[in-house]
Write an enzyme that holds these catalytic residues in place. Structure first.
Site, PDB file in Angstrom:
ATOM      1  N   GLY A  65      11.822   1.143   2.532  1.00 30.24           N
ATOM      2  CA  GLY A  65      11.175  -0.137   2.272  1.00 30.24           C
ATOM      3  C   GLY A  65       9.744   0.040   1.815  1.00 30.24           C
ATOM      4  O   GLY A  65       9.312   1.133   1.445  1.00 30.24           O
ATOM      5  N   LYS A  66       8.976  -1.051   1.863  1.00 30.39           N
ATOM      6  CA  LYS A  66       7.587  -1.055   1.420  1.00 30.39           C
ATOM      7  C   LYS A  66       6.653  -1.259   2.610  1.00 30.39           C
ATOM      8  O   LYS A  66       7.020  -1.877   3.607  1.00 30.39           O
ATOM      9  CB  LYS A  66       7.349  -2.176   0.397  1.00 30.39           C
ATOM     10  CG  LYS A  66       8.119  -2.009  -0.908  1.00 30.39           C
ATOM     11  CD  LYS A  66       7.777  -3.136  -1.880  1.00 30.39           C
ATOM     12  CE  LYS A  66       8.495  -2.954  -3.214  1.00 30.39           C
ATOM     13  NZ  LYS A  66       8.156  -4.041  -4.170  1.00 30.39           N
ATOM     14  N   VAL A  67       5.434  -0.758   2.468  1.00 28.88           N
ATOM     15  CA  VAL A  67       4.412  -0.912   3.504  1.00 28.88           C
ATOM     16  C   VAL A  67       3.306  -1.819   2.962  1.00 28.88           C
ATOM     17  O   VAL A  67       2.829  -1.618   1.837  1.00 28.88           O
ATOM     18  CB  VAL A  67       3.825   0.444   3.927  1.00 28.88           C
ATOM     19  CG1 VAL A  67       2.789   0.249   5.035  1.00 28.88           C
ATOM     20  CG2 VAL A  67       4.927   1.377   4.401  1.00 28.88           C
ATOM     21  N   ASP A 127      11.112  15.489   9.813  1.00 30.81           N
ATOM     22  CA  ASP A 127      10.654  15.194   8.452  1.00 30.81           C
ATOM     23  C   ASP A 127       9.129  15.191   8.397  1.00 30.81           C
ATOM     24  O   ASP A 127       8.503  14.251   7.930  1.00 30.81           O
ATOM     25  CB  ASP A 127      11.203  13.847   7.978  1.00 30.81           C
ATOM     26  CG  ASP A 127      10.972  13.624   6.472  1.00 30.81           C
ATOM     27  OD1 ASP A 127      10.689  14.622   5.770  1.00 30.81           O
ATOM     28  OD2 ASP A 127      11.045  12.473   6.026  1.00 30.81           O
ATOM     29  N   ILE A 171       0.822  -1.208   0.000  1.00 31.42           N
ATOM     30  CA  ILE A 171       0.000   0.000   0.000  1.00 31.42           C
ATOM     31  C   ILE A 171       0.859   1.263   0.000  1.00 31.42           C
ATOM     32  O   ILE A 171       0.317   2.368   0.032  1.00 31.42           O
ATOM     33  CB  ILE A 171      -0.948   0.019   1.216  1.00 31.42           C
ATOM     34  CG1 ILE A 171      -0.165  -0.110   2.527  1.00 31.42           C
ATOM     35  CG2 ILE A 171      -1.998  -1.068   1.097  1.00 31.42           C
ATOM     36  CD1 ILE A 171      -1.039   0.019   3.767  1.00 31.42           C
ATOM     37  N   GLY A 172       2.168   1.107  -0.040  1.00 36.26           N
ATOM     38  CA  GLY A 172       3.033   2.285  -0.070  1.00 36.26           C
ATOM     39  C   GLY A 172       4.495   1.895  -0.181  1.00 36.26           C
ATOM     40  O   GLY A 172       4.902   0.805   0.227  1.00 36.26           O
ATOM     41  N   LYS A 212       5.643  -2.318   7.746  1.00 33.94           N
ATOM     42  CA  LYS A 212       6.709  -1.696   6.956  1.00 33.94           C
ATOM     43  C   LYS A 212       7.898  -2.657   6.902  1.00 33.94           C
ATOM     44  O   LYS A 212       8.581  -2.860   7.895  1.00 33.94           O
ATOM     45  CB  LYS A 212       7.142  -0.363   7.560  1.00 33.94           C
ATOM     46  CG  LYS A 212       8.235   0.342   6.720  1.00 33.94           C
ATOM     47  CD  LYS A 212       8.896   1.471   7.474  1.00 33.94           C
ATOM     48  CE  LYS A 212       7.983   2.649   7.638  1.00 33.94           C
ATOM     49  NZ  LYS A 212       8.686   3.804   8.274  1.00 33.94           N
TER      50      LYS A 212
END
Length: 614
Positions: free
Chosen positions: A453-455, A569, A447-448, A469
């Site tokens: 990395g990726k979620v 951030d 989903i992201g 994540k």
């Protein structure tokens, strides 16, 4: 010989397990998940009488299971996704120490009425997708601590024992894809903790018991592909937490109860297709504004599709084919972009869809012809009457507001318990659940994607939905990735605030490291603002609400923590929104904990365009 804990997991181990392993008679924990082991288990493992935890999932093991639990100590047994055949060992029947068993995804063949006993401590049993046969025993009703019973995808016959209704702690019951007959027990109304009930693809008959309406925690209900008859009980509308409802391919009749419109959390699917439902479609269904998929095809529905369906902005898939519907289609993207097959074989639907005729003036409702014309009715009242009406309206609005507030508070309080407390029993099982829920981190669950990395979205067996994540490989990787991973854990374990995303847990391993967060249904603020439709939903009231939520989070980090925190951030990509559009700050990989009474200096970090000017 004195070894009591052996963990070989997540390595590249080939070949079979040696018989000499049986000499480790004092071993209490053996873990070898997600290796590349093959062959059969040595029968010498029966000598390991002190074994309490055995994890073998994610390998290519085959053959028969040995007679485990000879010493009566086995509590956790997991062998998901192997190639085991033959019967489940008879020693399992008398293994009353069992707490958690996962043997799903094998080829085990056994009579379910003979191989299982009564387990006073059992909380989790999943033996789905095997070759089990026979009838379910009433003894399951005596396993009072069961929270999940999953026997789907087997060849189980006979009736569902009403004694299962005694399992008041049960949250997941899966009996789909078997050969069960008879009626759904009305005793299921006692399963008030249940949030996932799947009985699809059986031969169940009779009416849907109205007692199911008592399951106020139910989120998933699938009764499709049976022989259920009679009307849909209006009491289903009391299952207000339902998110997925599938009753297709039965012989249900009568009209669609308007109470289905009360299921305002319904978002995944409403499928009532392939039945004998008649009457008109209730406008109350348009209250399902979160619904993504709607299928009412292959029924005998008549009348028109309510124009108020235009307000169902979340609809992505619709099917009204093979009914007796007529009149104009609602004017919305979900209808205009639907394929022609979604409307075929009706009495007289019209609209701007390929293969449908255009609507002429006579076919348009009078209410539609009034669109674009504002009607102003001016009523002149005495001042005293006007003031009285004003106070009445304000009073009603206040009562409505308080009721909505109290309902929301009640829902939050009912769901505020830690759903992951069961994980304290077994961290390895958590890893298995996540890997299985994402099918080995398949991209279809992604989903992201971020810099580290990726979620992934993971629907866990106990019904929880979490965001995972998965970081890039840490071994030999960029040191900044490792610092970010450790930093995220350090910061989020120090703080807890309603506007800061919750960290539920983490896995730190050279081959697979990930963080587990609460799942935020609406995604990032950036993704919503990036499309016109999403941005249009965020009026100024909602935008101020989001800004306040972020401000509360920052105020907490800067002033209320034992150690002050600087995020460094904060961008729209790192502001996540839940289903109520309440904001949570996320991504603390570059955050800094400020040490009091000392000098604090940071390097320039953050997202371009969001970095504060120097």
């Amino acid at each position: 010989m004195n070894l009591n804990n052996l963990d070989l997991s997540y390595n590249i181990l080939t070949g079979s397990i040696p018989p000499t392993l049986g000499k480790l008679t004092k071993l209490t924990v053996l873990s070898a998940i997600y290796c590349q082991l093959s062959g059969s288990l040595p029968q010498e493992m029966t000598n390991m009488t002190n074994l309490s935890k055995l994890y073998l999932s994610g390998n290519s093991l085959s053959g028969y299971l040995p007679q485990l639990c000879q010493g009566g100590s086995l509590q956790f047994f997991s062998a998901v996704g192997n190639h085991f055949t033959g019967e489940i060992p008879k020693s399992i029947r008398n293994c009353t120490s069992l707490i958690r068993v996962r043997l799903n995804g094998n080829r085990l063949a056994a009579n379910v009425s003979e191989v299982f006993g009564v387990y006073p401590h059992l909380i989790f049993m999943d033996i789905s997708d095997n070759m089990l046969f026979g009838e379910l025993s009433p003894n399951w009703g005596e396993c009072q601590n069961l929270t999940k019973l999953q026997l789907s995808g087997n060849m189980i016959t006979g009736r569902i024992p009403p004694e299962i209704g005694q399992l008041t702690q049960l949250s997941v019951l899966g009996l789909s894809s078997n050969q069960l007959v008879g009626k759904i027990p009305k005793e299921f109304g006692r399963l008030t903790s249940l949030f996932n009930l799947t009985l699809n693809e059986n031969q169940l008959c009779g009416q849907i018991p109205q007692e199911i309406g008592k399951l106020s925690n139910l989120e998933v209900l699938d009764l499709s592909m049976n022989h259920l008859s009679g009307p849909i009980p209006p009491q289903l509308g009391d299952c207000f937490r339902l998110q997925y409802l599938k009753l297709s391919k039965n012989v249900l009749n009568g009209s669609i109860p308007f109470q289905i419109g009360n299921l305002v959390y319904l978002q995944g699917l409403l499928d009532l297709s392939h039945n004998s439902l008649n009457g008109q479609i209730s406008p109350q269904l348009t209250k399902l504004i979160r619904l993504e998929k709607l299928n009412l095809s292959h029924n005998m529905l008549s009348g028109s599709i309510p124009p108020s369906f235009e307000g169902m902005f979340s609809l992505q898939s619709i099917d009204f084919s093979f009914n007796a519907l007529e009149g104009p289609l609602p004017n919305s993207k979900s209808f205009q972009k639907a394929p022609a097959e979604a409307f075929i074989n009706n009495k007289g639907l019209c609209g701007e869809v390929q293969s449908l005729r255009l609507c002429n003036a006579s076919s348009i409702n009078r209410s539609d012809t009034m669109k674009g014309h504002r009607v102003v009715i001016l009523i002149i009242l005495p001042v005293s009457v006007a003031l009285f009406l004003l106070f009445v309206i304000v009073g009603i609005s206040y009562i409505y507001y308080q009721r909505r507030r109290n309902i929301k508070k009640e829902v939050l309080e009912r769901s505020s318990g830690n759903p992951f407390s069961i994980w304290n029993y077994d961290g390895i099982a958590v890893f298995e659940d996540i890997v299985e829920a994402t099918e080995g981190f398949d991209n279809k669950y992604c989903i992201g994607i971020g810099g580290y990395g990726k979620v992934y979205k993971a629907n866990l067996p106990m019904g929880q939905v979490v965001a995972v994540k998965k970081l890039h490989l840490l071994e030999g990787g960029d040191q900044s990735d490792q610092r970010s991973f450790r930093n995220e854990i350090q910061v989020l374990t120090e703080i807890r605030h309603r506007n800061i995303v919750k960290l539920y847990g983490f896995c730190c391993h050279a081959r697979c490291s990930f963080l587990i967060y609460e799942y935020m249904e609406r995604g990032s603020l950036a993704s919503i603002l990036s499309n016109d439709e999403g941005a249009a939903q965020l009026d100024w009231t909602l935008r101020v609400k989001i800004i306040k939520s972020v401000a509360h989070a920052l105020s907490y980090m800067h002033h209320d923590c034992t150690l002050q925190i600087v995020h460094r951030d904060l961008s729209s990509n790192n502001v996540l929104l839940n289903s109520e559009l309440e904001a949570c700050v996320s991504d603390f990989g570059t955050a800094r904990l400020l040490i009091p009474d000392s000098s604090n200096r940071t390097m320039l970090v953050g997202t371009y365009g969001y970095i504060a000017p120097g």
